[in-house]
Design a protein around this motif. Structure first.
Motif, short mmCIF file in Angstrom:
data_model
loop_
_atom_site.label_atom_id
_atom_site.label_comp_id
_atom_site.label_asym_id
_atom_site.label_seq_id
_atom_site.Cartn_x
_atom_site.Cartn_y
_atom_site.Cartn_z
N ARG A 158 0.90 -1.33 0.02
CA ARG A 158 0.23 0.11 0.09
C ARG A 158 0.78 1.07 0.15
O ARG A 158 1.89 1.37 0.68
CB ARG A 158 -0.83 0.03 1.15
CG ARG A 158 -2.23 -0.49 0.93
CD ARG A 158 -3.32 -0.25 2.11
NE ARG A 158 -3.00 -0.69 3.48
CZ ARG A 158 -3.62 -0.71 4.37
NH1 ARG A 158 -4.90 -0.13 4.34
NH2 ARG A 158 -3.08 -0.88 5.63
N LEU A 218 -5.00 6.27 0.44
CA LEU A 218 -4.22 4.88 0.56
C LEU A 218 -4.57 4.21 -0.92
O LEU A 218 -5.42 3.86 -0.96
CB LEU A 218 -4.73 4.03 1.51
CG LEU A 218 -4.59 4.19 2.96
CD1 LEU A 218 -5.25 3.61 3.98
CD2 LEU A 218 -2.98 4.46 3.32
N HIS A 219 -3.50 4.00 -1.66
CA HIS A 219 -3.51 3.28 -2.85
C HIS A 219 -2.96 1.67 -2.60
O HIS A 219 -2.09 1.51 -2.02
CB HIS A 219 -2.75 4.08 -4.02
CG HIS A 219 -3.21 5.26 -4.05
ND1 HIS A 219 -4.28 5.52 -5.01
CD2 HIS A 219 -2.59 6.77 -3.88
CE1 HIS A 219 -4.56 6.99 -5.15
NE2 HIS A 219 -3.58 7.40 -4.47
N TRP A 220 -3.55 0.99 -3.58
CA TRP A 220 -2.96 -0.45 -3.90
C TRP A 220 -2.17 -0.49 -5.14
O TRP A 220 -2.93 -0.69 -6.28
CB TRP A 220 -3.85 -1.55 -3.83
CG TRP A 220 -4.61 -1.66 -2.28
CD1 TRP A 220 -5.93 -0.86 -1.99
CD2 TRP A 220 -4.29 -2.57 -1.42
NE1 TRP A 220 -6.15 -1.39 -0.95
CE2 TRP A 220 -5.40 -2.26 -0.24
CE3 TRP A 220 -3.33 -3.30 -1.03
CZ2 TRP A 220 -5.18 -2.87 0.97
CZ3 TRP A 220 -3.28 -3.96 0.25
CH2 TRP A 220 -4.15 -3.56 1.19
N PRO A 225 -9.00 3.37 -4.06
CA PRO A 225 -8.28 4.08 -3.23
C PRO A 225 -9.24 4.23 -1.89
O PRO A 225 -10.31 4.24 -1.87
CB PRO A 225 -7.69 5.25 -3.53
CG PRO A 225 -8.69 5.75 -4.55
CD PRO A 225 -9.08 4.52 -5.35
N THR A 226 -8.57 4.04 -0.66
CA THR A 226 -9.15 4.35 0.69
C THR A 226 -9.09 5.75 1.25
O THR A 226 -7.84 6.12 1.03
CB THR A 226 -8.89 3.33 1.53
OG1 THR A 226 -9.33 2.11 1.38
CG2 THR A 226 -9.46 3.64 2.92
#
Length: 324
Positions: free
Chosen positions: A137, A148-150, A157-158
């Motif tokens: 992450r 928050l990216h994956w 994203p979160t």
């Protein structure tokens, strides 16, 4: 008594750290200096803005006003990893496995180990970057929170929201907490399992330096007349708990902190150039360096915890050997 090997450089030291036991100093003028059988200099950037250790510990990653992201190893050769013409690289992060992230303006880019580049755009400036401990992450600090990216997937994203300007970001070593430093002389945090908020306020100045203790039980921070050290051992992190205040001085502000890699002690650098170490358990202090020419701007330990490298905003740099 600790011994100091001084290195007098011209200009602001952005970063000071060991690369495989060799002291490296990254200066704002774009030069990278190293003490390897003598003082050696590499011309890397036309203006250097940020620097981090590579995930494998073999090189110093730097970003500059020239839009370049470079890697400088023990041979002093600067390898260009990426270039964004007419952009300033203002933030960097390194992940296990060789991926790196860098930010400019409203975008963050992730360069994977094979050289593939992926851009992540945001509505506001991408101020600070951090990879989670396993590198899966990427956290991007921005105005009003963190995204928050994956990077390896196409997952949405979160968004973690909290009003105000978030300028840097860090994950706890156990990946349970995320903490940001803010423009408003405060830290803010989230417990990642449920996004519960954590407020850490009361600083008279902005927090520009922080460091996790060896097992992640404590987060030491600058921005006050003492090193403010928050407890993170419990499930609620620092909520409802008072921080330690180490190395309190009435006439100087803490500008840099560096936790020891083995012991629960922290090196504390001040605005007048003084450096001391303090122990968490009994708050005992030992002076490492008397005041110098400028505020301590960067510090890091070697892997054994025997030597501390430091730099100041006046180019007043050096290495402290605590075993002497």
């Amino acid at each position: 008594m600790p011994t100091i090997a001084p290195l007098d450089l011209a200009g602001h030291c952005v970063d000071a750290r060991f690369i495989r036991d060799v002291p490296f100093f990254a200066l704002a003028d774009g030069t990278v200096h190293r003490l390897d059988n003598g003082h050696k200099t590499s011309e890397v950037h036309d203006g250097l803005l940020c620097a981090v250790l590579s995930a494998d510990g073999k090189s110093l990653l730097t970003g500059g006003e020239d839009g370049r992201v470079c890697s400088t190893g023990l041979d002093g050769e600067a390898t260009e990893l990426s270039k964004l013409p007419r952009k300033w690289i203002t933030a960097l992060a390194a992940a296990p496995g060789g991926a790196i992230a860098f930010g400019s303006g409203r975008s963050a880019w992730v360069r994977s180990a094979d050289g593939t580049l992926r851009e992540f755009s945001h509505e506001r400036s991408a101020e600070g970057l951090a990879f989670a401990p396993k590198g899966l992450r990427l956290a991007v600090a921005r105005y009003n929170g963190v995204t928050l990216h994956w990077p390896a997937t196409n997952s949405a994203p979160t968004e973690l929201e909290w009003k105000g300007a978030h300028v840097s970001v860090i994950f706890s070593p156990d990946n349970r907490f995320l903490v940001t430093s803010m423009q408003e002389n405060a830290l803010h945090g989230w417990r990642l399992e449920d996004s519960r908020h954590m407020r850490m306020t009361g600083y008279p100045n902005k927090v520009k330096s922080w460091s996790w203790s060896v097992k992640g039980k404590w987060l030491a921070t600058s921005g006050a007349p003492a090193a403010i050290v928050w407890p993170f051992a419990g499930k609620d992190g620092p909520m409802g708990k008072a921080p330690l205040e180490l190395g309190t001085r009435g006439d100087s502000v803490v500008t840099a902190v560096a936790c020891h890699p083995i012991e629960e002690i922290v090196a504390i650098g001040y605005s007048d150039g003084m450096i001391l170490v303090a122990r968490f358990t009994d708050q005992k202090e030992v002076l490492l360096r008397r005041p110098g020419k400028g505020a301590v701007s960067a510090m890091n330990w070697d892997a054994s915890g025997h030597r501390l490298v430091f730099g100041s905003d006046a180019g007043d740099c050096g290495v402290v050997d605590i075993t002497a």
